[in-house]
Design an enzyme around this catalytic site. Structure first.
Site, PDB file in Angstrom:
ATOM      1  N   GLU A  25       7.468  -5.654  16.835  1.00  0.00           N
ATOM      2  CA  GLU A  25       6.749  -4.286  15.988  1.00  0.00           C
ATOM      3  C   GLU A  25       7.700  -3.701  16.517  1.00  0.00           C
ATOM      4  OE1 GLU A  25       1.975  -4.706  16.855  1.00  0.00           O
ATOM      5  OE2 GLU A  25       2.997  -5.170  19.014  1.00  0.00           O
ATOM      6  N   TYR A  57      -5.105  18.386   0.398  1.00  0.00           N
ATOM      7  CA  TYR A  57      -4.590  17.109   1.048  1.00  0.00           C
ATOM      8  C   TYR A  57      -3.585  16.370   0.821  1.00  0.00           C
ATOM      9  CZ  TYR A  57      -6.232  15.625  -3.981  1.00  0.00           C
ATOM     10  OH  TYR A  57      -7.187  15.366  -4.318  1.00  0.00           O
ATOM     11  N   GLU A  76      -2.510   4.901  19.363  1.00  0.00           N
ATOM     12  CA  GLU A  76      -3.352   5.738  20.414  1.00  0.00           C
ATOM     13  C   GLU A  76      -2.697   6.872  20.505  1.00  0.00           C
ATOM     14  OE1 GLU A  76      -3.651   2.819  21.334  1.00  0.00           O
ATOM     15  OE2 GLU A  76      -5.540   2.185  22.124  1.00  0.00           O
ATOM     16  N   LYS A 102      -4.439  -1.528  12.146  1.00  0.00           N
ATOM     17  CA  LYS A 102      -2.577  -2.780  12.133  1.00  0.00           C
ATOM     18  C   LYS A 102      -3.130  -3.711  11.294  1.00  0.00           C
ATOM     19  CE  LYS A 102      -0.049  -2.378  16.053  1.00  0.00           C
ATOM     20  NZ  LYS A 102       0.627  -2.763  16.584  1.00  0.00           N
TER      21      LYS A 102
END
Length: 127
Positions: A25, A57, A76, A102
């Site tokens: 990853e 935005y 997290e 993910k």
């Protein structure tokens, strides 16, 4: 007319990033989807057609992109960085929801996605 609540949001912004605990990853990377919903007062923007009186935005997206570009083991941790940076750069934010997904996670099974979702209150603006 009275606005009870108002939000500005970005749904499923796509990023290729290098977050994860597994070595592949961090080396190969993978696709992530990031969504944010920002609780902010848009009363002035409803009256005046000027980006200066609202939360842009496009600028929110740039914060997300900057944080997604920094590799981390945990999504997290990335969500927390996104939240801290948004609250820091845009003090008018009252509430914030951040989700990081993910896509196709390496969990040893058939799973379309996994991720984290946080719901936060800006304790500096909310009584």
């Amino acid at each position: 007319m009275r606005v009870e609540r108002s939000y500005i949001f970005i749904k499923e912004a796509r990023f290729y990033a290098y977050h994860g605990v597994m070595p592949q990853e961090q080396t190969v990377g993978q696709e992530f989807l990031v969504s944010v919903r920002v609780g902010v007062d848009i009363n002035m923007a409803m009256e005046h057609d000027m980006v200066e009186v609202t939360l842009d935005y496009g600028k929110v997206y740039q914060v997300i992109k900057r944080e997604m570009d920094i590799p981390s083991q945990l999504v997290e941790h990335v969500a927390g960085r996104i939240a801290r940076t948004l609250f820091g750069e845009f003090p008018q934010i009252q509430t914030l929801d951040v989700s990081i997904t993910k896509v196709n996670p390496p969990i040893g099974g058939d799973c379309g996605s996994a991720g984290v979702e946080i719901h936060l209150i800006n304790d500096k603006t909310m009584a």
